[in-house]
Design an enzyme around this catalytic site. Sequence first.
Site, PDB file in Angstrom:
ATOM      1  N   GLY A 109     -61.211 -13.549 -37.308  1.00  0.00           N
ATOM      2  CA  GLY A 109     -62.459 -13.764 -36.596  1.00  0.00           C
ATOM      3  C   GLY A 109     -62.542 -15.198 -36.083  1.00  0.00           C
ATOM      4  O   GLY A 109     -61.851 -16.096 -36.580  1.00  0.00           O
ATOM      5  N   CYS A 110     -63.391 -15.411 -35.095  1.00  0.00           N
ATOM      6  CA  CYS A 110     -63.472 -16.741 -34.488  1.00  0.00           C
ATOM      7  C   CYS A 110     -64.054 -17.760 -35.468  1.00  0.00           C
ATOM      8  O   CYS A 110     -63.514 -18.863 -35.617  1.00  0.00           O
ATOM      9  CB  CYS A 110     -64.279 -16.689 -33.200  1.00  0.00           C
ATOM     10  SG  CYS A 110     -65.878 -15.877 -33.333  1.00  0.00           S
ATOM     11  N   TYR A 111     -65.133 -17.417 -36.126  1.00  0.00           N
ATOM     12  CA  TYR A 111     -65.697 -18.359 -37.105  1.00  0.00           C
ATOM     13  C   TYR A 111     -64.723 -18.634 -38.253  1.00  0.00           C
ATOM     14  O   TYR A 111     -64.526 -19.801 -38.629  1.00  0.00           O
ATOM     15  CB  TYR A 111     -67.012 -17.823 -37.677  1.00  0.00           C
ATOM     16  CG  TYR A 111     -68.215 -17.910 -36.760  1.00  0.00           C
ATOM     17  CD1 TYR A 111     -68.669 -19.134 -36.279  1.00  0.00           C
ATOM     18  CD2 TYR A 111     -68.925 -16.774 -36.417  1.00  0.00           C
ATOM     19  CE1 TYR A 111     -69.799 -19.211 -35.468  1.00  0.00           C
ATOM     20  CE2 TYR A 111     -70.059 -16.843 -35.606  1.00  0.00           C
ATOM     21  CZ  TYR A 111     -70.491 -18.061 -35.140  1.00  0.00           C
ATOM     22  OH  TYR A 111     -71.608 -18.140 -34.350  1.00  0.00           O
TER      23      TYR A 111
ATOM     24  N   ALA B 112     -62.191 -21.231 -37.223  1.00  0.00           N
ATOM     25  CA  ALA B 112     -62.694 -22.609 -37.194  1.00  0.00           C
ATOM     26  C   ALA B 112     -62.950 -23.136 -38.599  1.00  0.00           C
ATOM     27  O   ALA B 112     -62.593 -24.275 -38.932  1.00  0.00           O
ATOM     28  CB  ALA B 112     -63.976 -22.670 -36.359  1.00  0.00           C
TER      29      ALA B 112
END
Lengths: 342, 342, 342, 342
Positions: free
Chosen positions: C145-147, C150
């Site tokens: 996932g993107c979160y 990061a």
Amino acid sequence: MTVRAAVAGASGYAGGELLRLLLAHPQVEIGALTGNSNAGQRLGTLQPHLLPLADRVLEPTTTEVLAGHDVVFLALPHGQSAAVAEQLGPEVLVVDMGADFRLKDPADWEKFYGSPHAGTWPYGLPELPGARAALEGSKRVAVPGCYPTAVSLALFPAYAASLAEPEAVIVAASGTSGAGKAPKAHLLGSEVMGSMTPYGVGGGHRHTPEMSQNLSAAAGEKVSVSFTPTLAPMPRGILATCTAKAKPGVTAESVRAAYEKAYADEPFVHLLPEGQWPATASVYGSNAVQVQVAYDEAAGRIIAISAIDNLTKGTAGGAVQSMNLALGLDESTGLTTIGVAP
Amino acid sequence: MTVRAAVAGASGYAGGELLRLLLAHPQVEIGALTGNSNAGQRLGTLQPHLLPLADRVLEPTTTEVLAGHDVVFLALPHGQSAAVAEQLGPEVLVVDMGADFRLKDPADWEKFYGSPHAGTWPYGLPELPGARAALEGSKRVAVPGCYPTAVSLALFPAYAASLAEPEAVIVAASGTSGAGKAPKAHLLGSEVMGSMTPYGVGGGHRHTPEMSQNLSAAAGEKVSVSFTPTLAPMPRGILATCTAKAKPGVTAESVRAAYEKAYADEPFVHLLPEGQWPATASVYGSNAVQVQVAYDEAAGRIIAISAIDNLTKGTAGGAVQSMNLALGLDESTGLTTIGVAP
Amino acid sequence: MTVRAAVAGASGYAGGELLRLLLAHPQVEIGALTGNSNAGQRLGTLQPHLLPLADRVLEPTTTEVLAGHDVVFLALPHGQSAAVAEQLGPEVLVVDMGADFRLKDPADWEKFYGSPHAGTWPYGLPELPGARAALEGSKRVAVPGCYPTAVSLALFPAYAASLAEPEAVIVAASGTSGAGKAPKAHLLGSEVMGSMTPYGVGGGHRHTPEMSQNLSAAAGEKVSVSFTPTLAPMPRGILATCTAKAKPGVTAESVRAAYEKAYADEPFVHLLPEGQWPATASVYGSNAVQVQVAYDEAAGRIIAISAIDNLTKGTAGGAVQSMNLALGLDESTGLTTIGVAP
Amino acid sequence: MTVRAAVAGASGYAGGELLRLLLAHPQVEIGALTGNSNAGQRLGTLQPHLLPLADRVLEPTTTEVLAGHDVVFLALPHGQSAAVAEQLGPEVLVVDMGADFRLKDPADWEKFYGSPHAGTWPYGLPELPGARAALEGSKRVAVPGCYPTAVSLALFPAYAASLAEPEAVIVAASGTSGAGKAPKAHLLGSEVMGSMTPYGVGGGHRHTPEMSQNLSAAAGEKVSVSFTPTLAPMPRGILATCTAKAKPGVTAESVRAAYEKAYADEPFVHLLPEGQWPATASVYGSNAVQVQVAYDEAAGRIIAISAIDNLTKGTAGGAVQSMNLALGLDESTGLTTIGVAP
């Protein structure tokens, strides 16, 4: 005097802005608030910025709900106002924020909207010649479109003073709220941030005949309009860049003089000092109009530019200003010329 | 073939974009990078998006530093390029991203820039008639202004095909990077977000004579230009809305045909299918140009609209495209037609 | 070697970004492109920034259409990947950009997604300990996932070096493209411009267990995660602010050393020099990750901050990076560390 | 009662917002407006959104100019207020919008500001325990910082009710107007649009001790604060995400009850219904505060989030609210809880 006002279509952007202004109006008591698909919902969910109304619940848009008010504002999709207005008595002030009663020529209406023409009501742009008088005491008001408001105020003084040839070329940038609250993919934040894009190019935008109607009336001759709207990455605001070829003998001084005369006594139109140009940020949330004009001698053209907030002066503020006139109140009641900036 | 390229003015937006493109160019080796007030600073501080160059340090812009390169790009303030170019030998390819060598008529230069004219170099807009041939093998290139790039590509086909009267009316919206990186209060984020505002209204913008020069050459007659630039709340992009009265006999079909012919073989100009309109987001970071045209029969005008990235096709991409031609490389080397969206 | 790649779900933001990257990949040939409700439409309409693919038409997402490719990317709604993947042979590389195969603990999956767990595939975040080896030669990849991308890259070095207590507090801001292209009222440009707002507060966001899984693996003990995502007025980018209480004996130097060690050889993660902080603009459109870390002695906490482009490193770039590893290509092929700024 | 108010520092964002509010205040007459480098300029140039004051000219900030007013607002750079205030008599209400008189502990001041401490004035956040009483009738008011306003209102109820451990972790996003109007490269629109970036990370932001002071007072014990501010791409607004570990025995119900009790009678703080979250757009230009709170049982933390307009409730609105209390007026006079949205 306190007037009781109903708002039909309170869940959209126009309705929300109208409520924001009516809440600040010292002589208005807010009555029924209606919606269609949103009937039954809390306003706190639909319009979370209107804290004092958070616990109000939308009712359906019916004659019964709208009955018993002094003023009824219609913020409905185009074509729905006539049926509602008919049900309201002639003693009720009906302020239509849709397009239904703006155009005088039924052929214009039918060409651009494709349905039978409902009629023409006094036009809610008091700054136009003759418009203020027609609004005073009227029980029906057609609020202008947002683009025609910006464009007409930028350009009518040039036409009223016979300075401009009857072919106007207009490019306007609008914030996205002008496109409404119904979710569409091309209006997503991801799409509009960082992007400028035109739409309705080539004469197809429905506000075109309304502009032509206003400018022609000022000019006393038919003014053709080339209008290109563009969508700008901002929530609110219209910047209208309006140009027309200057008639022979026009000078920078004669242009300036015409605008100073037109706007000497207008409470909401501010002709900027020479060298300063309109910015939509300066009229954010306000009913003010910033106007500036230049004469480009090399190109032989007049360039008139206006900035408005499309939701305030361009829609809900214009509606309140017209309501004030219709009710015999001071025209500026409940309205401000102070923008929220930066 | 590998060419060694220096960039004078590597700390600004044009220089940064150029470096972004040169890093992706398979036949370029990046040599000296210079600045003035920023000499001695790490590029990682000044251009934090250029990770591969983060540890490079800017040198002062001197003849010694710039010597020994095959190509020297000048991203300097207007008026400084001539002095630097003179010091570089005639065998070095000099690509000037400033205005100094764009205009043919010294009177235009002096009127708009107020200094003696430095001369005229081959013009880096290969899509214009004759321009590509002049660039091939040239050792000097004048990169066009960003607005003239957008406007000329939107409108020259109409003039080349004798479809338009010689009075163009242009309104363009530009992202803020076009105004540069020098800090000024009116360019602060607080000021520009949420705001559209014009500047240089009435014929005063320095790109006006350059547009007129290009359109006049295409038309074979003097084309006057009424140009209004506006600042839009986005970092990049130009949307140019360009209109001109149609000559007698023009039809929607003849207009479309002229544009299809003009752009049939251009690698970077994309004439959109009918009904689709340019959007600056679609060309974000790309060298592509989106063009669309319409004929408004009621108003009798041609409306041609283009979208470019002002920093890419409008500045650094145009510079690389011209460099490719001057060096005999494939014109598209190192450039893309793919935008970064949404 | 040239591999033929299909993309299932080519009309959305993840699919569009993937195509942007694949077009620049020297060893990929783009094969079938599929959609569901958009099947039959031109890509030029759906993804106007992908000019080279403008005339491609979307096909329906069927086994027949996806057959015959070396790589199949799945950009489908959560829960749909397993059924499609089963139909593809074990010799086909399947890269799932959805959530279906990310979580190891079926209980996590069932709690957050409410359906039976489909399984666990090698995890496409090569920078995590052990992840790169698991990806090499694999025929199945679960893109993070993107979160979690990061957050894990911001914080795992602190956990891997046993510097942080096992309770992470994370607040992240994401651009709106992370919410997808399906039109919803709260994602309209009018709503998001000028606004910051949280969502999924209190532990409800589906990326929470994925973060906990990654950080726990690095720490060798269960790390609890308090995660608050916020929606920021920008199209792309994630800024993740991640803090945890420092273990006894931690110093600014030991923190810095842990991060320098973790990222000494990573091609895409850039630990910024001390004093410089990540900015999402710097990684716009790039596969780079900017990381910075500080030790707040007064509060006794480590603050690690990362910036990524949610669509690139956070989704499609991570997918390509993993594909490269799975196919035995250089990990960086077709990817850039250069952002598009300003 | 009409009070005559002077504004020292009328050209900046805080001064402009204050004037916007004072223009709408029924009991304030606007007196002298001063600036330093801008003295002699028209307000119409400096603050073009304040149309009613367009023709006012800024005077220099001197004792003579500021004399003869009932209220003097100081919107000066930090460290300059004490000298000006000393010159004004004890009968004049002085409202300092700078930091000079906010902190109680001289050591805090000296550590974060590096100059001798000027003293402590009654603190202009009436919603804090005891603060309202201290403001009533006071002749000196220290207006809180914008971040401490948002953070203290989000979190003090949890501390006042002994629900939270004394270590707060706060991440806040602020619009760019918080950084002021002085032109700096990193605040250019080109830089901030599309970007999120932190600053003052690791305990260095000057608002940190002010938050700690407020939360400690509510808790009755020293509360440490880990504070990370971030710059968001919007002109106005603060979204503060504030978390703290819950004390043993805390439940979602006890948390909710504490907030309902704290804000039952506050005119400007609106505790949202469960499930609705604050958005800065909803309080744009208003003095309202949106607050919501959740208890994340899995992570064992309380997450309290507030949204304010940094220029209104965060600065100028807080100043007017405090002035009202100091003068014995109704606390809400001239202030609104209605935001300008969308």
